[in-house]
Scaffold this active site. Structure first.
Site, PDB file in Angstrom:
ATOM      1  N   ASN A 149      14.830   8.378  -1.400  1.00 40.00           N
ATOM      2  CA  ASN A 149      13.815   9.300  -2.038  1.00 40.00           C
ATOM      3  C   ASN A 149      12.405   9.318  -1.218  1.00 40.00           C
ATOM      4  OD1 ASN A 149      15.642   9.007  -4.105  1.00 40.00           O
ATOM      5  ND2 ASN A 149      14.815   7.177  -4.941  1.00 40.00           N
ATOM      6  N   GLU A 171       8.936   9.006  -2.784  1.00 43.59           N
ATOM      7  CA  GLU A 171       8.555   8.615  -3.756  1.00 43.59           C
ATOM      8  C   GLU A 171       6.792   8.803  -4.092  1.00 43.59           C
ATOM      9  OE1 GLU A 171       9.718   4.818  -4.902  1.00 43.59           O
ATOM     10  OE2 GLU A 171      11.668   5.599  -5.445  1.00 43.59           O
ATOM     11  N   CYS A 184      14.055  13.081  -5.401  1.00 40.92           N
ATOM     12  CA  CYS A 184      15.135  12.278  -5.416  1.00 40.92           C
ATOM     13  C   CYS A 184      15.660  12.445  -4.262  1.00 40.92           C
ATOM     14  CB  CYS A 184      15.963  12.359  -6.795  1.00 40.92           C
ATOM     15  SG  CYS A 184      15.158  11.731  -8.369  1.00 40.92           S
ATOM     16  N   GLU A 219      19.056  12.900  -3.963  1.00 33.56           N
ATOM     17  CA  GLU A 219      20.030  13.997  -4.061  1.00 33.56           C
ATOM     18  C   GLU A 219      19.279  15.278  -4.009  1.00 33.56           C
ATOM     19  OE1 GLU A 219      21.067  10.623  -6.925  1.00 33.56           O
ATOM     20  OE2 GLU A 219      19.478  11.301  -6.118  1.00 33.56           O
ATOM     21  N   CYS A 226      19.970  11.392 -11.619  1.00 35.88           N
ATOM     22  CA  CYS A 226      19.097  11.649 -13.037  1.00 35.88           C
ATOM     23  C   CYS A 226      19.431  13.046 -13.414  1.00 35.88           C
ATOM     24  CB  CYS A 226      17.582  11.583 -12.610  1.00 35.88           C
ATOM     25  SG  CYS A 226      16.974  12.959 -11.549  1.00 35.88           S
ATOM     26  N   CYS A 250      18.691  16.060 -10.971  1.00 38.06           N
ATOM     27  CA  CYS A 250      19.567  16.069  -9.805  1.00 38.06           C
ATOM     28  C   CYS A 250      21.138  16.634 -10.137  1.00 38.06           C
ATOM     29  CB  CYS A 250      19.717  14.523  -9.237  1.00 38.06           C
ATOM     30  SG  CYS A 250      18.231  14.271  -8.546  1.00 38.06           S
TER      31      CYS A 250
END
Length: 84
Positions: free
Chosen positions: A23, A25, A34, A36, A67, A70
């Site tokens: 990630n 962040e 994220c 993904e 999430c 994603c």
């Protein structure tokens, strides 16, 4: 599961900025990226449009799930969201 794709995911995880994975962040969670979507974006930017498989690597038990943002991005490229 132990194969080249999982090994590549483990190598990417070792380069993560955040301990949760690859990630990117931010203190403002909504502007974080994220793993993904970061992987999907890099692949699409490199010209990929069709995908056969995606590995989401986690050290948690049970394994985590992408999430909602994603899941939407992955679904737009026809990725099966099954979890192994």
């Amino acid at each position: 599961m132990n194969d080249r794709l999982v090994d590549a995911a483990r190598a990417a995880q070792a380069q993560a900025y955040a301990p949760a994975g690859a990630n990117v962040e931010s203190a403002a969670y909504g502007v974080s990226l994220c793993a993904e979507r970061a992987a999907l974006g890099a692949a699409v930017a490199a010209g990929a449009r069709r995908f056969r498989r995606l590995v989401v690597l986690t050290e948690s038990t049970p394994a985590g799930s992408p999430c909602g943002a994603c899941r939407q991005a992955l679904a737009e490229f026809g990725l099966d969201l099954g979890v192994e």
